[in-house]
Design a protein around this motif. Structure first.
Motif, PDB file in Angstrom:
ATOM      1  N   MET A 130      56.956  65.913  63.147  1.00 46.67           N
ATOM      2  CA  MET A 130      57.697  66.985  63.848  1.00 46.67           C
ATOM      3  C   MET A 130      58.469  67.868  62.880  1.00 46.67           C
ATOM      4  O   MET A 130      58.709  69.042  63.155  1.00 46.67           O
ATOM      5  CB  MET A 130      58.695  66.387  64.853  1.00 46.67           C
ATOM      6  N   SER A 131      58.889  67.274  61.757  1.00 47.71           N
ATOM      7  CA  SER A 131      59.669  68.092  60.815  1.00 47.71           C
ATOM      8  C   SER A 131      58.772  68.830  59.817  1.00 47.71           C
ATOM      9  O   SER A 131      59.272  69.505  58.926  1.00 47.71           O
ATOM     10  CB  SER A 131      60.693  67.237  60.087  1.00 47.71           C
ATOM     11  N   ASN A 132      57.469  68.669  59.943  1.00 47.80           N
ATOM     12  CA  ASN A 132      56.558  69.384  59.027  1.00 47.80           C
ATOM     13  C   ASN A 132      55.645  70.286  59.871  1.00 47.80           C
ATOM     14  O   ASN A 132      54.460  70.030  60.033  1.00 47.80           O
ATOM     15  CB  ASN A 132      55.758  68.362  58.214  1.00 47.80           C
ATOM     16  N   THR A 133      56.261  71.327  60.422  1.00 48.47           N
ATOM     17  CA  THR A 133      55.509  72.177  61.356  1.00 48.47           C
ATOM     18  C   THR A 133      54.333  72.868  60.671  1.00 48.47           C
ATOM     19  O   THR A 133      53.322  73.142  61.306  1.00 48.47           O
ATOM     20  CB  THR A 133      56.421  73.246  61.983  1.00 48.47           C
ATOM     21  N   GLU A 134      54.487  73.108  59.361  1.00 50.20           N
ATOM     22  CA  GLU A 134      53.378  73.768  58.664  1.00 50.20           C
ATOM     23  C   GLU A 134      52.132  72.894  58.648  1.00 50.20           C
ATOM     24  O   GLU A 134      51.020  73.363  58.899  1.00 50.20           O
ATOM     25  CB  GLU A 134      53.792  74.040  57.213  1.00 50.20           C
ATOM     26  N   LEU A 135      52.355  71.606  58.368  1.00 53.10           N
ATOM     27  CA  LEU A 135      51.210  70.695  58.331  1.00 53.10           C
ATOM     28  C   LEU A 135      50.617  70.523  59.742  1.00 53.10           C
ATOM     29  O   LEU A 135      49.395  70.525  59.909  1.00 53.10           O
ATOM     30  CB  LEU A 135      51.630  69.340  57.741  1.00 53.10           C
ATOM     31  N   VAL A 136      51.480  70.418  60.740  1.00 54.92           N
ATOM     32  CA  VAL A 136      50.957  70.279  62.115  1.00 54.92           C
ATOM     33  C   VAL A 136      50.136  71.524  62.465  1.00 54.92           C
ATOM     34  O   VAL A 136      49.037  71.426  63.036  1.00 54.92           O
ATOM     35  CB  VAL A 136      52.095  70.058  63.142  1.00 54.92           C
TER      36      VAL A 136
END
Ligand SMILES: Cc1cc2nc3c(=O)[nH]c(=O)nc-3n(C[C@H](O)[C@H](O)[C@H](O)COP(=O)(O)O)c2cc1C
Length: 328
Positions: free
Chosen positions: A112-118
């Motif tokens: 959730m804290s890595n929106t870029e990867l998601v």
């Protein structure tokens, strides 16, 4: 069959060690319309493991979604393609699991804290398949639990192409709580999910967490597009029996518990004939008589070892005979 237009008013949550194909078959006997989910399947397991075992399903399970766990966009795209080829109707990405094993693999809720990867994952999956791609998430993690945090997550991931979110309305605490505690201790905050729907009216938003009856579920549809039910469907499956009538305006006659048991027996006979252990089937139907007279006796019969002098079919017949004589 691919249903691009999946009716998401009600869905049964992905649950590890619970929502295998036998449980899903059982659910389908209770409702023709609810969307069913697999357990979370990791990309590693699907790419390197016994693919047939993970993917196998029965045609009546449609609409059926596969839930993937992973963080490598290319591997997720490969798995999504495999699932689409197999006939799944939806690919769901798990951004909600808080277990240590999943965190060690750097996927699930911690993403959730890595929106870029998601976003990258969603992008790659979208490019690989025509099947709808959805994300199941929490309202926050640890101290990243403000509305702005969730809003930023939804904004970024929807811009990457995901237009359907399933939101478990409690945050995940990533250290110190077990997955079970993480389903009980962080408080539910339905308002936060409603606010996301208000702010993003074009997104399809499903709410999840703590729902136990259809009246409650139906009232949620005044705020959001869909409701996902997990534990209650497992512990008290018959609560779903009126779902088609109440939520989908389907007036087919409602089955009784005994009729469901009879149909499940027909399925069980086929499965046992092809070598399955009866306990892999009966463990999923233990909750069917929850709250009824004779429920304890029924549960005990299913949980005890099968008597040595009868075969699996006779065992099922004995259970059906016994419950059909119990006054309800
Ligand atoms: C035994 C069990 C296993 C679960 N496994 C998964 C899983 O594989 N993937 C997932 O996204 N959530 C999983 N969950 C969480 C549920 O999908 C759901 O979000 C949670 O139980 C809250 O819904 P409920 O209050 O209706 O049970 C699991 C829950 C339980 C009880």
């Amino acid at each position: 069959m691919h249903t691009n237009e999946i009716d998401r008013r009600l869905s049964i949550a992905p649950m590890m060690d619970h929502t295998d194909k036998h449980f899903r078959y059982f659910m389908r006997l209770l409702s023709k319309h609810v969307v069913l989910y697999t357990e979370m399947i990791t990309t590693g397991a699907l790419i390197h493991g016994d693919r047939k075992r993970f993917l196998d399903f029965n045609e009546i399970e449609h609409p059926l979604a596969i839930q993937l766990g992973g963080n490598n966009p290319d591997d997720l795209a490969t798995c999504a393609q495999i699932a689409e080829d197999e006939g799944y109707d939806e690919v769901n990405l798990n951004i909600g699991c808080p277990s240590d094993r999943v965190q060690n693999g750097q996927f699930g809720a911690c993403l959730m804290s890595n929106t870029e990867l998601v976003s990258d994952c969603v992008n790659k999956i979208q490019a690989a398949v025509k099947t709808p791609v959805t994300v199941k998430t929490r309202i926050g993690i640890d101290d990243q639990d403000s509305y702005a945090f969730l809003e930023n997550f939804i904004t970024t991931v929807s811009e990457a192409g995901c237009n359907t979110f399933i939101i478990h309305a409690r945050k995940a605490i990533l250290s110190g709580l077990s997955p079970k505690q993480n389903r009980e201790i962080p408080p539910l905050n339905y308002e936060r999910v409603y606010k996301i729907k208000q702010q993003f009216p074009l997104l399809n938003i499903t709410i999840n967490g703590g729902f136990t009856d259809l009246v409650q579920i139906k009232s949620q549809l005044e705020h959001v597009d869909g409701v996902m039910v997990g534990r209650a469907a497992y512990q008290n499956p018959f609560m779903l029996v009126e779902a088609d009538k109440l939520l989908y305006e389907d007036d087919s006659p409602l089955p009784t518990r005994e009729e469901i048991l009879g149909e499940f027996k027909d399925y069980a006979v086929e499965q046992i004939d092809s070598g399955l252990n009866i306990k892999s089937l009966t463990r999923h139907i233990i909750g069917l008589y929850q709250g009824q007279a004779g429920a304890r006796h029924y549960r005990r019969m299913l949980s005890d070892a099968m008597p040595k002098d009868i075969n699996a079919i006779q065992f099922l017949d004995k259970i059906i005979h016994s419950v059909s004589r119990t006054p309800s």
